[in-house]
Design a protein around this motif. Structure first.
Motif, PDB file in Angstrom:
ATOM      1  N   PRO A   1       0.809  -1.226   0.000  1.00  0.00           N
ATOM      2  CA  PRO A   1       0.000   0.000   0.000  1.00  0.00           C
ATOM      3  C   PRO A   1       0.843   1.278   0.000  1.00  0.00           C
ATOM      4  O   PRO A   1       0.364   2.342  -0.386  1.00  0.00           O
ATOM      5  CB  PRO A   1      -0.805  -0.113   1.302  1.00  0.00           C
ATOM      6  CG  PRO A   1       0.076  -0.924   2.201  1.00  0.00           C
ATOM      7  CD  PRO A   1       0.817  -1.891   1.320  1.00  0.00           C
TER       8      PRO A   1
ATOM      9  N   ASP B   1      -3.791  -0.195  -7.503  1.00  0.00           N
ATOM     10  CA  ASP B   1      -2.503   0.423  -7.204  1.00  0.00           C
ATOM     11  C   ASP B   1      -2.407   1.821  -7.788  1.00  0.00           C
ATOM     12  O   ASP B   1      -1.709   2.680  -7.258  1.00  0.00           O
ATOM     13  CB  ASP B   1      -1.334  -0.449  -7.657  1.00  0.00           C
ATOM     14  CG  ASP B   1      -1.561  -1.157  -8.976  1.00  0.00           C
ATOM     15  OD1 ASP B   1      -2.594  -1.820  -9.110  1.00  0.00           O
ATOM     16  OD2 ASP B   1      -0.710  -1.048  -9.869  1.00  0.00           O
TER      17      ASP B   1
ATOM     18  N   LEU C   1      -3.571   4.390  -5.349  1.00  0.00           N
ATOM     19  CA  LEU C   1      -2.608   4.626  -4.280  1.00  0.00           C
ATOM     20  C   LEU C   1      -1.423   5.453  -4.761  1.00  0.00           C
ATOM     21  O   LEU C   1      -0.905   6.314  -4.041  1.00  0.00           O
ATOM     22  CB  LEU C   1      -2.100   3.284  -3.734  1.00  0.00           C
ATOM     23  CG  LEU C   1      -3.107   2.418  -2.972  1.00  0.00           C
ATOM     24  CD1 LEU C   1      -2.496   1.070  -2.652  1.00  0.00           C
ATOM     25  CD2 LEU C   1      -3.550   3.117  -1.692  1.00  0.00           C
TER      26      LEU C   1
END
Length: 623
Positions: A429, A480, A483
């Motif tokens: 993360p 992703d 993020l």
């Protein structure tokens, strides 16, 4: 209205029929030099032409002879503009008899390139009586080419139109009926020949205007309105032309029996296959009942040989068209099958080696959704908007490797430079450590620390990112990507252009989910854009079909719709690389006759919504 005279028709015919080399040497005592002879013998015609032009400047007494040979080499390299420019520098009076004939043959071929067949014929006829034996073969090839061009069906249709316009009851529909089926390049080729015929020009202009936008209703309507304003004196309303073209499109032939290869219930691709099936049926229902082909769904196992077996069964059963398979291994097996194109086939995935499609023979084509093609479009957009120095961040996966490689190759080929390429773990993360390093923020922090140590006191300074990049490509998927973008902004890279593929969004952009992707620019299928006609179709389909909230299933539903929509047009697309169909997954064309190309609109995510990218307003960052 003059249009481009350098036509694809003539290019294809000349490429197929013209001599493979400049046709020098048999029986000719000319010393071209060992290096130039080698270049000509090995087919390196462009390099040979450049070397010949250098010899022309170095040896003024033989300058014009060398320029003739250079023009021949430019023709062999299919560099026709360079050949024209070289011919313009030649002084015919300085040439020996045989070299003057060579010049005439060069000019004859160039005249055919321009569509000036009358001048080409005169040049060939004038050289026939004085032709040396060493040039007889080249002369015969050019005469055969001229005969082929003169017997072109488009010229027969043009002759019929010339007669029809003299009739008192002539209507614009006659021009459309005679010429609309011909490829755009052929129509533009004959435009040169009739540009001085005032009665013919409005109607040829009408046909070309219609052909340019044949399958795009919105663009066609605007183009025909513009045509009407140009030719008000002919009194033929654009609305009538639109109605005639719409009716004509409904007459295009469709196969009566279509077999579709889908994954069976034991395959992991079964649910995607069902989404594809629903899209195929949705597209089938868009056809009028009298035009709907018989669809036969054949469910097959995962093995490559299952697809081959189904192909043989389809051939025995009299299938006129085959759609599928969906799996890549099966598409690969089918494309390797001898005579695979014996049944016109539209694969729904690309074989490992796309070159197999052109080698298999027959009508075998592929409509696929490779993310690499979107990465290539992203690179093209980055270059077109002035970006030259890229940082590439891609997830550690085969998918990430493929899309990043496609971006890098295209960006580099276009003159851009990839300053650095890094991978990241999509399962993590937090990418702070990687981003600080790749953006060189850690180096900046180290410099500040060293300065504080030297001064013996803390230094008030903010670490700065690197300044040698102006675009970042993210080989990221949705999870992703959401993020990465905020973390890039945290490290002061939010003002850089961020490029990606549409897979960075999980389907159609939604503001409640995708605000973290603000600033990302990506090509995106029209299906996922609410402001396009395809987006409107998607919203309506979402109320009728289950699973379209899943991006993968939604893509395959759209793919099925487009597979059906292409059926009436694939044959015309194979003959005309400019013919485009506005589809659900992009603007579809068939430039190489085998792989359907998808051109996508480029959008920027702002406030979680997709907006057309502001190409004219964008400036590269160079702090």
């Amino acid at each position: 209205m003059m249009r481009i005279l350098l036509t694809a028709l003539l290019a294809l015919v000349i490429a197929a029929c013209a001599p493979s080399g400049p046709g020098t040497r048999p029986g000719v005592e000319v010393d071209l030099g060992e290096n130039i002879e080698r270049l000509l013998d090995t087919g390196e015609f462009r390099a040979a032409a450049e070397a010949l032009e250098q010899r022309a400047e170095a040896q003024p007494q033989q300058r014009d002879m060398f320029l003739v040979r250079a023009a021949e080499a430019w023709l062999a390299a299919q560099a026709f503009e360079r050949a024209e420019a070289t011919v313009a520098r030649i002084n015919p009076a300085a040439l020996a008899r045989e070299d003057r004939i060579r010049l005439d043959l060069v000019q004859a071929e160039l005249a055919m390139r321009r569509g000036d067949l009358a001048n080409a014929g005169w040049l060939l006829a004038s050289t026939a009586e004085r032709l040396p034996a060493s040039l007889s073969e080249r002369h015969a090839e050019l005469e055969a080419l001229l005969l082929e061009l003169e017997s072109s069906p488009v010229r027969d249709a043009l002759d019929a139109l010339q007669q029809a316009v003299e009739e008192p009851d002539f209507e614009g529909e006659t021009a459309l009926a005679l010429l609309l089926e011909f490829p755009l390049a052929e129509l533009e080729g004959v435009l040169y020949e009739v540009s001085d015929q005032a009665r013919l020009m409005p109607w040829l202009d009408l046909v070309i205007t219609a052909r340019e936008h044949l399958l795009d209703d919105e663009a066609l309507g605007a183009a025909l309105d513009s045509w009407e304003s140009r030719w008000r004196a002919v009194d033929y309303p654009a609305a009538e032309a639109r109605r005639w073209i719409a009716a004509w499109r409904q007459t295009r032939p469709l196969p009566s029996r279509v077999t579709v290869l889908l994954p069976d219930s034991g395959s992991p691709l079964h649910r995607p296959g069902e989404a594809l099936r629903e899209g195929l049926l949705a597209g089938w229902l868009q056809l009028t009942p009298d035009r709907r082909p018989q669809l036969e769904f054949r469910y097959i196992g995962e093995a490559p040989e299952d697809a081959v077996s189904a192909w043989f069964d389809a051939r025995e059963n009299g299938t006129e068209f085959l759609i599928g398979p969906l799996g890549q291994a099966q598409a690969d097996a089918l494309s390797r099958q001898p005579d695979a194109g014996l049944i016109p086939t539209l694969l729904l995935n690309l074989p490992d080696d796309p070159q197999l499609l052109s080698e298999s023979g027959g009508e075998i084509m592929a409509l696929a959704l490779p993310p690499e093609s979107e990465a290539e479009l992203a690179a093209i957009h980055a270059l077109a908007t002035g970006h030259k120095r890229a940082l590439v961040l891609s997830q550690y996966s085969s998918w990430g490797e493929r899309v990043s490689r496609a971006f890098i190759d295209t960006f580099s080929l276009g003159g851009g430079r990839v300053v650095e390429e890094r991978i990241y773990d999509p399962e993590l993360p937090d990418h702070s450590i990687l981003l600080k390093e790749v953006l060189e923020v850690d180096d900046s922090e180290a410099r500040i620390a060293r300065m504080s140590s030297l001064l013996g006191d803390s230094v008030e300074s903010v670490a700065q990112r690197r300044t040698d990049i102006d675009v970042i490509f993210l080989g990221a998927r949705a999870d992703d990507g959401r993020l990465l973008r905020p973390q890039l902004e945290f490290f002061d890279a939010g003002d850089l252009t961020l490029m990606a593929t549409s897979y960075i969004v999980d389907g159609a952009p939604r503001p409640e989910r995708d605000r973290d992707l603000d600033g990302v620019t990506t090509p995106m299928p029209p299906w996922f854009l609410d402001f396009t006609p395809a987006g409107v179709v998607r919203e309506r389909a979402g109320t009728l079909y289950d699973g379209l909230d899943n991006a993968t299933l939604s893509r395959l539903h759209a793919l099925g719709r487009d597979a059906i929509a292409l059926l009436p047009w694939l044959a015309m697309m194979r003959d005309d690389p400019t013919l485009e169909l506005p589809g659900m997954v992009g603007r579809l064309s068939l430039p190489d006759g085998h792989i359907v190309r998808r051109d996508l609109p480029v959008i920027e995510l702002r406030g979680g919504y997709a907006r057309p990218a502001r190409i004219d307003e964008r400036e590269t960052t160079n702090r």
